[in-house]
Scaffold this active site. Structure first.
Site, short mmCIF file in Angstrom:
data_model
loop_
_atom_site.label_atom_id
_atom_site.label_comp_id
_atom_site.label_asym_id
_atom_site.label_seq_id
_atom_site.Cartn_x
_atom_site.Cartn_y
_atom_site.Cartn_z
N PRO A 2 3.02 13.38 5.99
CA PRO A 2 3.20 13.94 4.66
C PRO A 2 4.67 13.99 4.24
O PRO A 2 5.45 14.78 4.74
CB PRO A 2 2.64 15.37 4.78
CG PRO A 2 2.08 15.49 6.15
CD PRO A 2 2.68 14.41 6.97
N GLU A 3 5.03 13.10 3.35
CA GLU A 3 6.33 13.18 2.68
C GLU A 3 6.15 14.07 1.46
O GLU A 3 5.02 14.45 1.13
CB GLU A 3 6.78 11.78 2.25
CG GLU A 3 7.10 10.84 3.39
CD GLU A 3 8.48 11.11 3.99
OE1 GLU A 3 9.31 11.74 3.30
OE2 GLU A 3 8.72 10.71 5.13
#
Length: 271
Positions: A2-3
DNA sequence: CCCGATTCCTGTAGGC
DNA sequence: TGCCTACAGGAATCGG
């Protein structure tokens, strides 16, 4: 992993299901996350109504009528909405059951994520109170970054990944933004001219906005339960492309370690 | 204050 | 094929 764009897309995906939902129960199967999950979380949350789902940096904030649930996905965390009664799988650490008959399920194999509760204003929480500006906000400008870099001898790449300077720029997008802006990742932060900082901030915004577009694709897979990693790989110019030809000059992309993180750049295009 | 090193954890990739 | 090891990464915190 998850960016920021994926966290934002997650927020947009779950928010409609959670807004105005009342929490009917909480199940904690594993307390040992990045920070321990409070034992009294279940008691505190039961009966609370979720008013809104917000994001600050890579933290998701579930705002209830008596406090806020703070969630960080770490690097392997996911949040899924599943039907009540769905049997838990490996690493399904926390369930938040809501009155619509669904469960918000937190899964995190590496347990770098966290799930916290605060009765105070969430932005006053120690984990959030020292954060720098949001990269997509009007507060993040070339002027700001230039000023925040004055006198700093640290390399620009780990500088960009410092959340007190700017939030949400992870390892992948630090390398990508510096490539597109033509700046060498090892260049001292304090030795980058204002004009180049202007270009760098605009590039960071552009790269993040583009990846939010791809985050939509990620979210669909994510909800379909495919969960396949690497959707971004075709869009990346340098990350994980060591030895491959630079898309601009055909020179081989180099990999070095900077601040204990893999760093990728083109020795010709980046100065 | 500044900045590099260490730490948490498990899945995956690479070597043999 | 299978075992073993090295490595990846977000970000707080430690140490110089």
């Amino acid at each position: 992993m998850p960016e920021l764009p994926e966290v934002e897309t997650t927020r947009r995906g779950i928010a409609p299901h959670l807004a105005n939902a009342t929490i009917t129960g909480v199940t904690i199967r594993e307390h040992r996350l990045r920070w321990p999950v409070a034992a009294d979380m279940a008691k505190r949350l039961a009966g609370c109504t979720i008013n809104s789902v917000n994001r600050r940096a890579k933290y998701l904030l579930l705002n209830t009528d008596s406090g806020t649930i703070i969630i960080h996905l770490g690097m392997s965390g996911t949040l899924r909405l599943v039907k009540n009664g769905t049997p838990p799988k490996k690493h399904d650490h926390v369930d938040i059951e809501i009155d619509s008959g669904r469960i918000l399920r937190f899964n995190d194999p590496r347990r770098f994520g966290c799930l916290l509760w605060t009765g105070d204003h969430p932005l006053s929480h120690p984990l959030l109170s020292h954060l720098g500006p949001e990269p997509l906000s009007s507060a993040f400008t070339g002027h700001y970054l230039h000023t925040a870099s004055t006198g700093r001898r640290i390399a620009i790449k780990p500088h960009l990944m410092n959340s007190s300077i700017v939030v949400g720029v992870g390892n992948i997008y630090a390398s990508e933004s510096l490539f597109r802006a033509g700046i060498h990742p090892k260049r001292a932060a304090g030795r980058i001219a204002r004009k180049r900082m202007m270009r760098l901030t605009e590039t960071i915004k552009l790269v993040l906005q583009e990846s939010i577009h791809h985050g939509g694709t990620t979210l669909r897979d994510f909800y379909n339960g495919d969960g396949k990693p690497g959707y971004f790989s075709n869009e990346l110019a340098v990350y994980n492309r060591q030895g491959e030809a630079c898309i601009k000059c055909r020179q081989p992309i180099r990999q070095i370690t900077l601040g204990q993180r893999s760093t990728f750049y083109c020795p010709t295009c980046q100065r």
